[in-house]
Design a protein around this motif. Structure first.
Motif, PDB file in Angstrom:
ATOM      1  N   LEU A 122       0.836  -1.201   0.000  1.00 17.73           N
ATOM      2  CA  LEU A 122       0.000   0.000   0.000  1.00 17.73           C
ATOM      3  C   LEU A 122       0.867   1.247   0.000  1.00 17.73           C
ATOM      4  CD1 LEU A 122      -2.634  -1.024   2.706  1.00 17.73           C
ATOM      5  CD2 LEU A 122      -2.712  -1.392   0.236  1.00 17.73           C
ATOM      6  N   VAL A 123       0.437   2.245  -0.757  1.00 20.60           N
ATOM      7  CA  VAL A 123       1.149   3.512  -0.802  1.00 20.60           C
ATOM      8  C   VAL A 123       0.821   4.312   0.452  1.00 20.60           C
ATOM      9  CG1 VAL A 123      -0.713   4.635  -2.098  1.00 20.60           C
ATOM     10  CG2 VAL A 123       1.608   5.569  -2.184  1.00 20.60           C
ATOM     11  N   TRP A 124       1.820   4.972   1.007  1.00 14.78           N
ATOM     12  CA  TRP A 124       1.585   5.878   2.125  1.00 14.78           C
ATOM     13  C   TRP A 124       2.620   6.995   2.083  1.00 14.78           C
ATOM     14  CZ3 TRP A 124       3.910   5.820   7.443  1.00 14.78           C
ATOM     15  CH2 TRP A 124       5.153   5.179   7.457  1.00 14.78           C
ATOM     16  N   LYS A 125       2.456   7.983   2.927  1.00 16.56           N
ATOM     17  CA  LYS A 125       3.241   9.220   2.871  1.00 16.56           C
ATOM     18  C   LYS A 125       3.089   9.901   1.515  1.00 16.56           C
ATOM     19  CE  LYS A 125       6.846   7.977   6.204  1.00 16.56           C
ATOM     20  NZ  LYS A 125       8.314   7.851   6.440  1.00 16.56           N
ATOM     21  N   SER A 126       1.924   9.750   0.909  1.00 16.78           N
ATOM     22  CA  SER A 126       1.704  10.314  -0.423  1.00 16.78           C
ATOM     23  C   SER A 126       1.587  11.831  -0.393  1.00 16.78           C
ATOM     24  CB  SER A 126       0.441   9.707  -1.044  1.00 16.78           C
ATOM     25  OG  SER A 126      -0.687   9.947  -0.221  1.00 16.78           O
ATOM     26  N   GLU A 127       1.362  12.422   0.786  1.00 11.64           N
ATOM     27  CA  GLU A 127       1.285  13.880   0.867  1.00 11.64           C
ATOM     28  C   GLU A 127       2.663  14.520   0.837  1.00 11.64           C
ATOM     29  OE1 GLU A 127       0.008  11.836   3.074  1.00 11.64           O
ATOM     30  OE2 GLU A 127      -2.187  11.997   2.927  1.00 11.64           O
ATOM     31  N   THR A 128       3.707  13.722   1.058  1.00 10.07           N
ATOM     32  CA  THR A 128       5.064  14.243   1.081  1.00 10.07           C
ATOM     33  C   THR A 128       5.704  14.098  -0.298  1.00 10.07           C
ATOM     34  OG1 THR A 128       6.100  12.129   1.714  1.00 10.07           O
ATOM     35  CG2 THR A 128       5.202  13.504   3.482  1.00 10.07           C
ATOM     36  N   GLU A 152      -8.000   8.965  -4.534  1.00 15.17           N
ATOM     37  CA  GLU A 152      -7.821  10.310  -3.979  1.00 15.17           C
ATOM     38  C   GLU A 152      -6.410  10.827  -4.243  1.00 15.17           C
ATOM     39  OE1 GLU A 152      -7.873  12.463   0.435  1.00 15.17           O
ATOM     40  OE2 GLU A 152      -8.771  10.484   0.156  1.00 15.17           O
ATOM     41  N   VAL A 153      -5.410   9.955  -4.088  1.00 14.08           N
ATOM     42  CA  VAL A 153      -4.027  10.361  -4.340  1.00 14.08           C
ATOM     43  C   VAL A 153      -3.841  10.729  -5.809  1.00 14.08           C
ATOM     44  CG1 VAL A 153      -1.623   9.582  -4.357  1.00 14.08           C
ATOM     45  CG2 VAL A 153      -3.106   9.005  -2.430  1.00 14.08           C
ATOM     46  N   LEU A 154      -4.403   9.901  -6.712  1.00 10.73           N
ATOM     47  CA  LEU A 154      -4.283  10.183  -8.139  1.00 10.73           C
ATOM     48  C   LEU A 154      -4.955  11.504  -8.497  1.00 10.73           C
ATOM     49  CD1 LEU A 154      -4.937   6.671  -9.739  1.00 10.73           C
ATOM     50  CD2 LEU A 154      -2.762   7.876  -9.556  1.00 10.73           C
ATOM     51  N   GLU A 155      -6.122  11.744  -7.941  1.00 10.46           N
ATOM     52  CA  GLU A 155      -6.838  12.984  -8.240  1.00 10.46           C
ATOM     53  C   GLU A 155      -6.052  14.195  -7.747  1.00 10.46           C
ATOM     54  OE1 GLU A 155     -11.214  15.063  -7.364  1.00 10.46           O
ATOM     55  OE2 GLU A 155     -10.711  13.093  -6.528  1.00 10.46           O
ATOM     56  N   ASN A 156      -5.508  14.092  -6.541  1.00 11.57           N
ATOM     57  CA  ASN A 156      -4.736  15.204  -5.984  1.00 11.57           C
ATOM     58  C   ASN A 156      -3.476  15.474  -6.811  1.00 11.57           C
ATOM     59  OD1 ASN A 156      -3.882  17.147  -3.948  1.00 11.57           O
ATOM     60  ND2 ASN A 156      -2.417  15.600  -3.278  1.00 11.57           N
ATOM     61  N   ARG A 157      -2.767  14.399  -7.173  1.00 14.31           N
ATOM     62  CA  ARG A 157      -1.551  14.579  -7.964  1.00 14.31           C
ATOM     63  C   ARG A 157      -1.865  15.109  -9.356  1.00 14.31           C
ATOM     64  NH1 ARG A 157       3.498  14.612  -5.419  1.00 14.31           N
ATOM     65  NH2 ARG A 157       3.105  13.646  -3.392  1.00 14.31           N
TER      66      ARG A 157
END
Length: 324
Positions: free
Chosen positions: A78-84, A145-150
């Motif tokens: 699982l991906v994590w720390k995706s905000e960094t 959510e990560v893909l949309e944000n990026r």
């Protein structure tokens, strides 16, 4: 740390006595950064072996998805720390044993905190299989959510990069674009981690549909198939974002090259402008006796005029060509 959740999503206290039996209502046991003592306690509570941290890191499919002693073992990345700027991958273990779900993790993916926060609303007499499928759904939603944000951040960065072409300071533009390369690399790293996570979740959902525990469970199988479709769609979207990142990287490198060429062009034009005057000055700087014009009163201003004209001529020609 051992967290116990009952079938209604309520967080229960962990039995202090290792010999005490689990409450019948417990459907999810979450092991977060478990110590060896906590792993041993969990094994006694559920009656089956808990995989170690090293076992979770195995990449062979046979080591990540298997059934042993009546318990199903699944491992997902699982991906994590995706905000960094430095997203990472965490290997999380899932066990289905005795109608209960056991999760083993040494990281804090956001999907778990979101799922636990909504547990009291989502749970309603669920068992371990329901919890597992809904937890995977939350993980897939988190990837989306990560893909949309990026994707939004990449679009904003693309606008910023191409708007720098109107800046008339090539050196400043080049410095900004070179700094942008690091940002682009960060986006690419995160998207790559999301793609890896989606691939892992795809294997898990495919394995779930073949498990004996799912036989006769049409609702759960339909949910797994729906998750597979969502994963496929998100994987295609991740590929599209990755292609945009590659284009943005190529464009940034191209703009850096253009700005550097602009600087070299200015230097080349300057060299061509000052070459004729330098040549004339060099000729009259030679120490020969037989140079009759040197004794004439008009020689010095004439030489200066010729040097100025030889410099002005190339300047006007380059200006007309629009080279600078």
């Amino acid at each position: 740390m051992i967290r116990l959740h009952d079938s209604h999503g309520i967080l229960l206290d962990t039995p202090e006595d290792r010999k005490a039996a689990l409450p019948e209502t417990v459907c999810w046991i979450d092991l977060v950064h478990p110590t060896p003592e906590e792993e041993l306690q969990a094994e006694k509570l559920i009656g089956v072996e808990v995989p170690s941290r090293d076992e979770l890191r195995d990449i062979e499919p046979s080591s990540r998805l298997y059934i042993e002693n009546g318990a199903a073992y699944l491992t997902a990345s699982l991906v994590w720390k995706s905000e960094t700027d430095f997203a990472e991958i965490a290997d999380v273990g899932f066990m289905l044993a005795g109608g209960r779900l056991v999760t083993i993790r040494y990281a804090e993916p956001k999907a778990f905190s979101v799922f636990a926060a909504n547990a009291t609303r989502e749970f309603s007499g669920l068992d371990g299989r329901d919890v597992l499928t809904r937890l995977i759904e939350t993980m897939i939603d988190r990837c989306a959510e990560v893909l949309e944000n990026r994707s939004r951040r990449i679009d904003a960065l693309s606008t910023e990069v191409f708007s720098r072409g109107s800046v008339k300071n090539p050196e400043a533009v080049t410095r900004d674009l070179e700094a942008t390369l690091g940002v682009i690399a960060s986006h690419q790293r995160t998207i790559a981690k999301v793609r890896e996570s989606l691939m892992s979740l795809s294997r898990v959902t495919g394995f779930l549909q073949t498990m004996p525990e799912m036989s006769g469970e049409k609702v759960l199988k339909q949910r797994c198939r729906a998750m597979g479709v969502d994963i496929q769609s998100l994987s295609e979207h991740a590929d599209f974002i990755s292609e945009n990142i590659i284009f943005l990287l190529d464009a940034s490198l191209g703009l850096i090259s253009v700005q550097q060429n602009q600087v070299m062009k200015v230097l080349s034009v300057a060299a061509m402008i000052f070459l004729p005057p330098t040549f004339i000055g060099t000729v009259y700087g030679m120490n020969f006796q037989d140079m009759p014009e040197l004794s004439q009163p008009w020689a010095y201003p004439t030489a200066l005029a010729i040097m100025a004209a030889s410099a002005l001529g190339p300047y006007l020609w380059f200006k007309r060509k629009g080279w600078f």
